[in-house]
Scaffold this active site. Structure first.
Site, PDB file in Angstrom:
ATOM      1  CE  LYS A   1      -2.966  -2.456   3.257  1.00  0.00           C
ATOM      2  NZ  LYS A   1      -3.224  -2.608   4.684  1.00  0.00           N
ATOM      3  N   GLY A   2       2.116   1.079   0.377  1.00  0.00           N
ATOM      4  CA  GLY A   2       2.988   2.237   0.616  1.00  0.00           C
ATOM      5  C   GLY A   2       3.104   3.203  -0.548  1.00  0.00           C
TER       6      GLY A   2
ATOM      7  NE  ARG B   1      -0.573   1.793   5.063  1.00  0.00           N
ATOM      8  CZ  ARG B   1       0.433   0.980   4.745  1.00  0.00           C
ATOM      9  NH1 ARG B   1       1.445   1.421   4.016  1.00  0.00           N
ATOM     10  NH2 ARG B   1       0.434  -0.277   5.130  1.00  0.00           N
TER      11      ARG B   1
ATOM     12  CE  LYS C   1      14.951   2.995   6.177  1.00  0.00           C
ATOM     13  NZ  LYS C   1      14.423   2.040   7.174  1.00  0.00           N
TER      14      LYS C   1
ATOM     15  CD  GLU D   1       7.783  -0.610  -3.360  1.00  0.00           C
ATOM     16  OE1 GLU D   1       7.197   0.244  -2.665  1.00  0.00           O
ATOM     17  OE2 GLU D   1       7.799  -1.805  -3.056  1.00  0.00           O
ATOM     18  CG  ASP D   2       6.571   2.790   0.032  1.00  0.00           C
ATOM     19  OD1 ASP D   2       6.963   1.811  -0.626  1.00  0.00           O
ATOM     20  OD2 ASP D   2       6.068   2.690   1.156  1.00  0.00           O
TER      21      ASP D   2
ATOM     22  CG  PHE E   1      10.667   2.423  11.698  1.00  0.00           C
ATOM     23  CD1 PHE E   1       9.456   3.073  11.468  1.00  0.00           C
ATOM     24  CD2 PHE E   1      10.720   1.045  11.577  1.00  0.00           C
ATOM     25  CE1 PHE E   1       8.315   2.361  11.117  1.00  0.00           C
ATOM     26  CE2 PHE E   1       9.576   0.323  11.233  1.00  0.00           C
ATOM     27  CZ  PHE E   1       8.382   0.986  11.006  1.00  0.00           C
ATOM     28  CB  VAL E   2      11.275   6.910   7.335  1.00  0.00           C
ATOM     29  CG1 VAL E   2      12.605   7.557   7.678  1.00  0.00           C
ATOM     30  CG2 VAL E   2      11.449   5.867   6.255  1.00  0.00           C
TER      31      VAL E   2
ATOM     32  CG  ASP F   1      14.340  -1.168   4.758  1.00  0.00           C
ATOM     33  OD1 ASP F   1      15.496  -1.413   5.112  1.00  0.00           O
ATOM     34  OD2 ASP F   1      13.471  -0.741   5.528  1.00  0.00           O
TER      35      ASP F   1
ATOM     36  CG  ASP G   1       2.580   0.667   7.526  1.00  0.00           C
ATOM     37  OD1 ASP G   1       3.494   0.423   6.708  1.00  0.00           O
ATOM     38  OD2 ASP G   1       2.051  -0.209   8.229  1.00  0.00           O
TER      39      ASP G   1
HETATM   40  C1  PRP Z   1       7.542  -1.848   2.130  1.00  0.00           C
HETATM   41  C2  PRP Z   1       7.802  -1.045   0.873  1.00  0.00           C
HETATM   42  C3  PRP Z   1       8.444  -2.034  -0.026  1.00  0.00           C
HETATM   43  C4  PRP Z   1       9.193  -2.943   0.923  1.00  0.00           C
HETATM   44  C5  PRP Z   1      10.619  -2.540   0.949  1.00  0.00           C
HETATM   45  O1  PRP Z   1       6.304  -2.458   1.981  1.00  0.00           O
HETATM   46  O2  PRP Z   1       6.637  -0.504   0.319  1.00  0.00           O
HETATM   47  O3  PRP Z   1       7.502  -2.760  -0.771  1.00  0.00           O
HETATM   48  O4  PRP Z   1       8.610  -2.778   2.195  1.00  0.00           O
HETATM   49  O5  PRP Z   1      11.367  -3.353   1.782  1.00  0.00           O
HETATM   50  P1  PRP Z   1      12.615  -4.207   1.293  1.00  0.00           P
HETATM   51  O6  PRP Z   1      13.464  -3.378   0.383  1.00  0.00           O
HETATM   52  O7  PRP Z   1      13.347  -4.509   2.591  1.00  0.00           O
HETATM   53  O8  PRP Z   1      12.132  -5.447   0.658  1.00  0.00           O
HETATM   54  P2  PRP Z   1       5.539  -3.229   3.147  1.00  0.00           P
HETATM   55  O9  PRP Z   1       5.812  -4.688   2.984  1.00  0.00           O
HETATM   56  O10 PRP Z   1       5.855  -2.586   4.454  1.00  0.00           O
HETATM   57  O11 PRP Z   1       4.018  -3.038   2.775  1.00  0.00           O
HETATM   58  P3  PRP Z   1       3.146  -1.708   2.610  1.00  0.00           P
HETATM   59  O12 PRP Z   1       3.642  -1.018   1.371  1.00  0.00           O
HETATM   60  O13 PRP Z   1       1.754  -2.233   2.474  1.00  0.00           O
HETATM   61  O14 PRP Z   1       3.342  -0.862   3.841  1.00  0.00           O
END
Ligand code: PRP
Length: 185
Positions: free
Chosen positions: A47-48, A169, A135, A103-104, A156-157, A107, A163
Site C-alpha cells: 500500500k505504501g 500513511r 536506504k 515504490e515508496d 524507521f521512517v 530498504d 506506515d
Molecule cells: C515496504 C515497501 C516495499 C518494501 C521494501 O512495503 O513498500 O515494498 O517494504 O522493503 P525491502 O526493500 O526490505 O524489501 P511493506 O511490505 O511494508 O508493505 P506496505 O507497502 O503495504 O506498507
C-alpha cells in the site's frame, strides 16, 4: 494530516511535503524525456506507494496507465523478513509494455529484486524502477533503480504512504518514528 497531529511520536521530519513535491516534479521531467511517445504502464506496489503513485501520475505530462500489485515482505514489525508473496496480482498483460514500477521505499531491496525478476518474466519491452526513498545502508541485495527520490539514513521512517502498524500513511511529510513508539521504552 500534518505532523502536529502526531506530536511526540516522531523524532524529526526528514523530508517535507514541499521537498517531496519538488523532487517528484524533477523526476517527472526525466521520465517524460526517457519515455516520450511510449505506452507507459505505472505499476504501484500497495500500500505504501499509493501517495507517490497519485502525485507522480498527476505530475507527469504523459498519457500513462496504472495497475497495482500487493506483495508482502514485512511482518508487523520494523525488519524485512525476506519472504515475498503476491497478495494481489496485476490485471494487465505486460507483453510489449514499458513498465515503470513505483515504490515508496527500498530498504533491504529484497522485495524489489524479486518483483523485478517476476515482472521481467512476463514479456514486457522494459521494466524500470522508481522509488521515492532508498536506504543504501540497509541494502542486502543490489537492485538496479533508475529513479531515486531521496537516499535516506537507515532509520524507521513513516509518512507519505509509509506506515508503522498501518498508522502514519496519511502524514504529508516523511518523519523518523521515535524509538519509544516501537521498542516499548
Ligand atoms: C515496504 C515497501 C516495499 C518494501 C521494501 O512495503 O513498500 O515494498 O517494504 O522493503 P525491502 O526493500 O526490505 O524489501 P511493506 O511490505 O511494508 O508493505 P506496505 O507497502 O503495504 O506498507
Amino acid at each position: 494530516m500534518d505532523s502536529s497531529h502526531v506530536d511526540g511520536e516522531l523524532t524529526s521530519i526528514l523530508i517535507t511535503e514541499a521537498e517531496i513535491k519538488d523532487r517528484l516534479a524533477e523526476l517527472s521531467r526525466e521520465i517524460e524525456a526517457d519515455y516520450a511517445g511510449a505506452n507507459v504502464l505505472l505499476v504501484g506496489v500497495l500500500k505504501g506507494a499509493v501517495m507517490v503513485m497519485a502525485d507522480l501520475a498527476r505530475e507527469l505530462s504523459l498519457p500513462i496507465t496504472m495497475d497495482w500489485m500487493a506483495v508482502s515482505s514485512y511482518g508487523s514489525g520494523t525488519k524485512s523478513s525476506g519472504v515475498v508473496r503476491i497478495l494481489k496480482d496485476l490485471d494487465s498483460d505486460l507483453s510489449g509494455r514499458r513498465v515503470l514500477i513505483v515504490e515508496d521505499i527500498i530498504d533491504s531491496g529484497l522485495t524489489l529484486s524479486w518483483l523485478l525478476a517476476n515482472l521481467k518474466s512476463r514479456g514486457p519491452e522494459s521494466v524500470e524502477i522508481l522509488t521515492l526513498l532508498r536506504k543504501p545502508d540497509a541494502a542486502k541485495v543490489d537492485v538496479d533503480v533508475r529513479y531515486v527520490g531521496f537516499e535516506i539514513p537507515n532509520e524507521f521512517v513513516v509518512g507519505y504512504g509509509l506506515d508503522y502498524n498501518e498508522k502514519y500513511r496519511n502524514l504529508r511529510s516523511i518523519g523518523v518514528l521515535a524509538p519509544h513508539m516501537y521498542d516499548g521504552s
